[in-house]
Design a protein around this motif. Sequence first.
Motif, PDB file in Angstrom:
ATOM      1  N   GLU A  37       0.749  -1.425  -0.126  1.00  0.00           N
ATOM      2  CA  GLU A  37      -0.016  -0.126  -0.142  1.00  0.00           C
ATOM      3  C   GLU A  37       0.977   1.323  -0.003  1.00  0.00           C
ATOM      4  OE1 GLU A  37      -3.684   0.694   2.270  1.00  0.00           O
ATOM      5  OE2 GLU A  37      -4.194  -1.434   2.032  1.00  0.00           O
ATOM      6  N   CYS A  91       1.769   2.002  -3.532  1.00  0.00           N
ATOM      7  CA  CYS A  91       0.602   2.367  -4.307  1.00  0.00           C
ATOM      8  C   CYS A  91       0.115   3.755  -3.991  1.00  0.00           C
ATOM      9  CB  CYS A  91      -0.568   1.675  -3.872  1.00  0.00           C
ATOM     10  SG  CYS A  91      -0.639  -0.108  -4.476  1.00  0.00           S
ATOM     11  N   THR A 127      -5.572   2.563  -4.046  1.00  0.00           N
ATOM     12  CA  THR A 127      -4.890   1.580  -4.654  1.00  0.00           C
ATOM     13  C   THR A 127      -5.182   1.294  -5.975  1.00  0.00           C
ATOM     14  OG1 THR A 127      -6.409  -0.018  -3.590  1.00  0.00           O
ATOM     15  CG2 THR A 127      -4.476   0.375  -2.336  1.00  0.00           C
ATOM     16  N   SER A 137      -2.179  -2.844  -7.628  1.00  0.00           N
ATOM     17  CA  SER A 137      -3.777  -2.669  -7.155  1.00  0.00           C
ATOM     18  C   SER A 137      -4.409  -3.889  -6.785  1.00  0.00           C
ATOM     19  CB  SER A 137      -4.500  -1.728  -8.300  1.00  0.00           C
ATOM     20  OG  SER A 137      -5.865  -1.796  -7.784  1.00  0.00           O
ATOM     21  N   ALA A 194      -2.896  -5.250  -3.463  1.00  0.00           N
ATOM     22  CA  ALA A 194      -3.302  -4.600  -2.411  1.00  0.00           C
ATOM     23  C   ALA A 194      -4.715  -4.743  -1.992  1.00  0.00           C
ATOM     24  CB  ALA A 194      -2.842  -2.936  -2.544  1.00  0.00           C
TER      25      ALA A 194
END
Length: 267
Positions: free
Chosen positions: A120, A123, A175, A184, A187
């Motif tokens: 994360e 991201c 994300t 993405s 996560a």
Amino acid sequence: MSNREPAPLGAASGSVRIPKTAELVAARLRTEIVRGQLKEGDTLPPETTLMEEFCVSRPTLREAYRLLEAESLIQLKRGARGGAVVSVPDISVAARYVGLILQMSGTTLDEIYSARMVFEPTCARLFTERRTDNDLDDLRACIDRMCDITEEDLKTNRAPEIWAELTGSFQSIITERCGNNALSVQAGVLRDIVTTHQKSALDRGARRKGTWPAYRRNLRSYEKFVSIVAVGDGVAAEEHWAAHLRSVGKILFSGGVGRASIVELFS
């Protein structure tokens, strides 16, 4: 109705050993969905048309339908306007299957959260470096909805859903719009598992003293994150989100909860 073009069953490169005809039919339709030849909302041709195209019986075609339905790639609708309608699975589908694998391997909540700490923050950096004005507006709108929550609201039975839904929406924006589909999805799967725990934990502790201060701290952290995103500082966003996750983790997994297997979470 879709614009798909019929092709011979088994018209694929390479040799494939097919144990069942229904699996081959499902594989062909699955490929068309993945490649975008069949799009979300498209209705597949009538059963008689597909039976003729694939040279299969009705039971075989319906078995193929069941395989695709189990993968959330189609929905079977009844009635005069019914049929097989193409659908696109969301992240919860992946989370369910990955969750089963992790459960069988005895994975703990601590391990899930540690993996989330890897994905994360990255991201968050990528999202900040490519964010649009619309992204910022969506984050702020999410915070506005959070600000509408009162201390009394968090004492109600709906508190777990209110809190988890709003924080999940905020995190999903980060994300899902980071620009890297692989990150993405990974996560998102991990977040979905953690959110399941979060709902359970908040449900148990919704009426405990200290819920409101924790909520306010969480909200302030989100507000700070948005201010960082607004100036486009990806490194700072990554660092802040990592710190945010560490702080939330201490609350969610206090008292050794993180050592519990996720089998307990989904059972």
